[in-house]
Design a protein around this motif. Structure first.
Motif, PDB file in Angstrom:
ATOM      1  N   ARG A   1      25.806 -36.221 -84.996  1.00 54.80           N
ATOM      2  CA  ARG A   1      25.304 -36.674 -86.349  1.00 54.80           C
ATOM      3  C   ARG A   1      25.555 -38.090 -86.651  1.00 54.80           C
ATOM      4  NH1 ARG A   1      25.282 -33.059 -91.157  1.00 54.80           N
ATOM      5  NH2 ARG A   1      26.046 -34.635 -92.314  1.00 54.80           N
ATOM      6  N   LEU A   2      24.367 -38.853 -86.740  1.00 52.52           N
ATOM      7  CA  LEU A   2      24.131 -39.967 -87.213  1.00 52.52           C
ATOM      8  C   LEU A   2      25.075 -40.838 -88.004  1.00 52.52           C
ATOM      9  CD1 LEU A   2      22.649 -42.432 -86.073  1.00 52.52           C
ATOM     10  CD2 LEU A   2      20.948 -41.763 -87.784  1.00 52.52           C
TER      11      LEU A   2
ATOM     12  N   ALA B   1      20.589 -44.210 -83.369  1.00 48.84           N
ATOM     13  CA  ALA B   1      19.590 -45.335 -84.276  1.00 48.84           C
ATOM     14  C   ALA B   1      20.386 -45.962 -85.246  1.00 48.84           C
ATOM     15  CB  ALA B   1      18.432 -44.453 -84.651  1.00 48.84           C
ATOM     16  N   LEU B   2      21.350 -46.459 -84.968  1.00 49.98           N
ATOM     17  CA  LEU B   2      22.323 -47.021 -85.929  1.00 49.98           C
ATOM     18  C   LEU B   2      21.624 -48.170 -86.884  1.00 49.98           C
ATOM     19  CD1 LEU B   2      25.469 -46.642 -83.738  1.00 49.98           C
ATOM     20  CD2 LEU B   2      25.181 -45.425 -85.661  1.00 49.98           C
ATOM     21  N   ARG B   3      21.481 -48.911 -86.147  1.00 49.60           N
ATOM     22  CA  ARG B   3      20.621 -50.183 -86.942  1.00 49.60           C
ATOM     23  C   ARG B   3      21.958 -50.989 -87.755  1.00 49.60           C
ATOM     24  NH1 ARG B   3      15.083 -49.774 -89.578  1.00 49.60           N
ATOM     25  NH2 ARG B   3      14.502 -51.586 -87.949  1.00 49.60           N
ATOM     26  N   ASP B   4      21.700 -51.144 -88.806  1.00 43.54           N
ATOM     27  CA  ASP B   4      22.979 -51.778 -89.525  1.00 43.54           C
ATOM     28  C   ASP B   4      24.260 -50.966 -89.835  1.00 43.54           C
ATOM     29  OD1 ASP B   4      21.936 -54.224 -89.646  1.00 43.54           O
ATOM     30  OD2 ASP B   4      21.132 -54.272 -91.731  1.00 43.54           O
ATOM     31  N   LEU B   5      24.166 -49.716 -89.520  1.00 45.80           N
ATOM     32  CA  LEU B   5      25.303 -48.783 -89.542  1.00 45.80           C
ATOM     33  C   LEU B   5      26.256 -49.055 -88.338  1.00 45.80           C
ATOM     34  CD1 LEU B   5      23.791 -45.164 -89.793  1.00 45.80           C
ATOM     35  CD2 LEU B   5      25.328 -46.511 -91.570  1.00 45.80           C
TER      36      LEU B   5
ATOM     37  N   GLU C   1      16.448 -38.284 -84.218  1.00 38.60           N
ATOM     38  CA  GLU C   1      16.865 -39.277 -85.111  1.00 38.60           C
ATOM     39  C   GLU C   1      15.633 -40.098 -85.421  1.00 38.60           C
ATOM     40  OE1 GLU C   1      20.130 -41.562 -83.568  1.00 38.60           O
ATOM     41  OE2 GLU C   1      21.573 -39.913 -83.603  1.00 38.60           O
ATOM     42  N   ASP C   2      15.337 -40.012 -86.849  1.00 40.95           N
ATOM     43  CA  ASP C   2      13.967 -40.948 -87.295  1.00 40.95           C
ATOM     44  C   ASP C   2      13.057 -40.562 -86.345  1.00 40.95           C
ATOM     45  OD1 ASP C   2      15.777 -42.118 -89.103  1.00 40.95           O
ATOM     46  OD2 ASP C   2      15.189 -44.242 -88.748  1.00 40.95           O
TER      47      ASP C   2
ATOM     48  N   TYR D   1      18.531 -49.805 -91.932  1.00 35.04           N
ATOM     49  CA  TYR D   1      19.153 -48.512 -91.820  1.00 35.04           C
ATOM     50  C   TYR D   1      18.237 -47.561 -91.414  1.00 35.04           C
ATOM     51  CZ  TYR D   1      23.325 -50.585 -93.957  1.00 35.04           C
ATOM     52  OH  TYR D   1      24.319 -51.172 -94.193  1.00 35.04           O
ATOM     53  N   PRO D   2      18.761 -46.536 -90.318  1.00 35.27           N
ATOM     54  CA  PRO D   2      17.833 -45.552 -90.037  1.00 35.27           C
ATOM     55  C   PRO D   2      17.362 -44.650 -91.241  1.00 35.27           C
ATOM     56  CG  PRO D   2      20.080 -44.898 -89.289  1.00 35.27           C
ATOM     57  CD  PRO D   2      20.066 -46.314 -90.010  1.00 35.27           C
ATOM     58  N   ARG D   3      16.176 -43.933 -91.192  1.00 32.18           N
ATOM     59  CA  ARG D   3      15.877 -43.088 -92.329  1.00 32.18           C
ATOM     60  C   ARG D   3      16.864 -41.907 -92.359  1.00 32.18           C
ATOM     61  NH1 ARG D   3      13.316 -38.459 -93.529  1.00 32.18           N
ATOM     62  NH2 ARG D   3      11.877 -38.399 -95.157  1.00 32.18           N
ATOM     63  N   ASP D   4      17.291 -41.759 -91.403  1.00 32.79           N
ATOM     64  CA  ASP D   4      18.331 -40.430 -91.160  1.00 32.79           C
ATOM     65  C   ASP D   4      19.796 -40.865 -91.896  1.00 32.79           C
ATOM     66  OD1 ASP D   4      16.060 -39.066 -90.514  1.00 32.79           O
ATOM     67  OD2 ASP D   4      16.821 -38.649 -88.349  1.00 32.79           O
ATOM     68  N   TRP D   5      19.682 -42.086 -92.204  1.00 31.09           N
ATOM     69  CA  TRP D   5      21.027 -42.263 -92.657  1.00 31.09           C
ATOM     70  C   TRP D   5      21.675 -41.463 -93.762  1.00 31.09           C
ATOM     71  CZ3 TRP D   5      21.481 -47.355 -96.629  1.00 31.09           C
ATOM     72  CH2 TRP D   5      22.817 -47.587 -96.728  1.00 31.09           C
ATOM     73  N   GLY D   6      22.976 -41.193 -93.502  1.00 28.02           N
ATOM     74  CA  GLY D   6      23.762 -40.298 -94.328  1.00 28.02           C
ATOM     75  C   GLY D   6      23.114 -38.957 -94.331  1.00 28.02           C
TER      76      GLY D   6
END
Lengths: 284, 285
Positions: free
Chosen positions: A12-13, A49-53, A212-213, B279-284
């Protein structure tokens, strides 16, 4: 005989707790099935696909959650992966090989791809070191996804006679090729089999699943033997725990029959490479 | 069209069509995954009777089962009777319960204050009206709105911004029109829908190809070479495509790019949405 548990999971992202829980469940199940080692895909603890996460999921190696997994390796070896934060706050895509309750080896991804759909080096640093390490099945190597597209990594591992290489991946599929497997899966399999044959080593490829995305991670984890043959193959892109039995004695006959490692001359090869590098620079 | 180009087109179209043979299960999983991880269980979409929304209906039923799939049929008084009939053929084939919402009253009321409005304005208004109805139905069914725009339309910008281009999840966005057709055929979409001329059905006798000035087959092959294979304009023209056609298609893609991206925001702060708030679209989810 090395019994490898291949944990083809859908993380889970960004949800470390949930992913840690899933890791522990899979380890428990693998232990029951008598696995010697259980292998999780690239960034199995964090999602891809975390990017700024990246900043919020990064953990130091002594983070309690990482330690929790390391401790779990008392009676089963583990390969797992997460975003690692170094003391000087660099971020890496890292994988740890844990055994007997210790982190036996840490590998930081050497080649985080940053082209096309990939943007890893926007967020993470390049790892610098590569070495094999000793496990109960002898010299072992660990590579993360794109690392395997650079034959120098496998060549380097082969110099210590590495007989098992774990390649963990978050490989997105490009599905438009008309076959029941995606074209990415085909080129991965072709490439890994060739590496296995050239460097006469087992290669265990564990890829993640899920979306993911819009990216579809194609699963289809597999094991190639030291003669380049597929020994075991997951035939789907679904989450699941699979087991492959590797007979390490196969290395003996294959390396006798195909003595590429014996006949390789790394010192001369290195000289030739240095010459070629100089010539390449001179050619601009 | 010269013989070489004709043969080349045929060959490329065959390859494009064959490439989708194993795609349906991935799209079904994609729909289920991207919808369910948001916490939603149902989907809603506009069912026009055309091939794109037909394919979405078949994929959605496979992903969610008919009870969780809510098509909305939204005819205008000038919409063709065949469209409605085709939409109903799909719902009865799949066991779907569709909502029928006529958009004539609100469209006609709006344009009664400006009867000279162009067909383009009317068409766009209808597309946005339908979008607004779909999102309202999404609230009713606690559902996500599925998009029905294919890659050819998205690239050409042949759609209404915030109208038919508005959706939460789009399973068709990476499939050219010819691939949509191949997949639709594979999934059992009725033949009448497969073989009729594509139309936005915004006014009588409208067909996409008449309005665009080229065929979908031409657009698909040309776009495939340009977008997916990175061929240059010169290389595409060398295949026999007329320079005006190549320019026409490329120009549309360029001029309509704004429809494919979020509105541009003036960067003022150190962290700006759409620029470096990444942020990814699937964030959260």
């Amino acid at each position: 005989m090395l019994r490898v548990g291949m944990a083809q999971v859908t993380p889970r992202l960004g949800d470390l707790e949930q992913n840690l829980k899933k890791h522990l469940e899979m380890i428990h199940a693998a232990r029951k099935q008598g696995a010697s080692v259980v292998v999780f895909p690239e960034l199995g603890l964090t999602g891809y696909a975390l990017r700024d996460l990246t900043l919020s999921v990064a953990m130091r190696v002594d983070d309690p959650r990482v330690m929790r997994l390391i401790e779990e390796s008392v009676n089963i070896d583990l390969v797992f992966s997460f975003i690692e934060e170094s003391d000087d706050h660099r971020f890496y895509i890292t994988s740890i090989y844990a055994s007997k309750g210790q982190a036996l080896h840490r590998h930081r991804k050497l080649y985080p791809p940053t082209y096309g759909l990939f943007e890893e080096q926007r967020h993470v640093a390049r790892g610098e070191d590569l070495s094999s390490f000793q496990t109960s099945s002898g010299a072992t190597g660990l590579l993360i996804c794109e690392d395997a597209w650079h034959p120098s990594t496998l060549y380097t591992l082969s110099l210590t006679g590495t007989g098992v290489i774990y390649v963990i991946a978050a490989g997105p599929g490009r599905a438009l090729n008309g076959a029941s497997d995606s074209s990415s899966q085909q080129f991965w399999q072709r490439m890994i089999r060739t590496h296995a044959q050239l460097f006469t080593t087992f290669i265990v490829f564990v890829n993640r699943t899920g979306f993911e995305d819009g990216l579809h991670f194609f699963g289809h984890s597999f094991v190639a033997g030291p003669d380049g043959e597929i020994l075991f193959e997951v035939k789907d892109a679904k989450e699941g725990l699979h087991f492959a039995d590797l007979d390490e004695t196969q290395l003996r006959s294959v390396r006798y029959r195909s003595p590429f490692l014996r006949d390789e001359d790394p010192e001369r090869a290195l000289q030739r490479m240095k010459q070629a590098l100089r010539a390449g620079r001179a050619n601009g | 069209m010269n013989t070489n180009l004709h043969a080349h087109m045929e060959q490329t179209l065959v390859r494009l069509r064959e490439s989708v043979r194993a795609t349906a299960p991935i799209l079904v999983d994609f729909l289920r995954d991207e919808v369910e991880k948001t916490g939603f269980h149902d989907v809603v979409f506009g069912l026009s009777g055309g091939i794109d929304s037909a394919l979405v209906a078949y994929l959605a039923v496979e992903a969610f089962g008919a009870e969780r799939v809510h098509p909305v049929i939204m005819p205008y008084r000038l919409s063709s009777a065949a469209s409605l009939r085709d939409a109903q053929a799909i719902t009865s084939d799949l066991g779907l319960k569709a909502d029928l919402v006529e958009i004539t009253p609100q469209i006609d009321a709006y344009f009664s204050r400006d009867p000279s409005a162009s067909l383009l304005r009317r068409g766009n208004k209808m597309a946005r009206e339908r979008m607004s109805i779909l999102f309202d139905h999404a609230a009713v069914y606690r559902a996500l709105v599925l998009g029905t725009s294919n890659k050819t339309e998205l690239l050409l910008g042949y759609g209404t911004q915030f109208g038919d281009l508005g959706s939460a999840v789009n399973a068709l966005g990476d499939l050219y029109k010819s691939q949509v057709r191949a997949l639709a055929e594979q999934l059992g979409v009725p033949a009448a829908i497969l073989h009729k001329a594509p139309s936005a059905d915004l006014w009588e006798e409208q067909t996409d190809e008449k309005e665009l000035g080229f065929t979908y087959d031409e657009a698909d092959v040309l776009l495939h070479h340009w977008v997916d294979r990175w061929l240059t304009r010169a290389e595409i023209e060398a295949l026999g495509f007329a320079p005006e056609l190549v320019e026409g298609v490329m120009r549309r893609v360029r001029l309509n790019h704004y429809k494919r991206v979020p509105p541009v925001i003036a960067k003022l702060s150190s962290r700006t949405i759409g620029i470096d708030f990444l942020y990814p679209r699937d964030w959260g989810m």
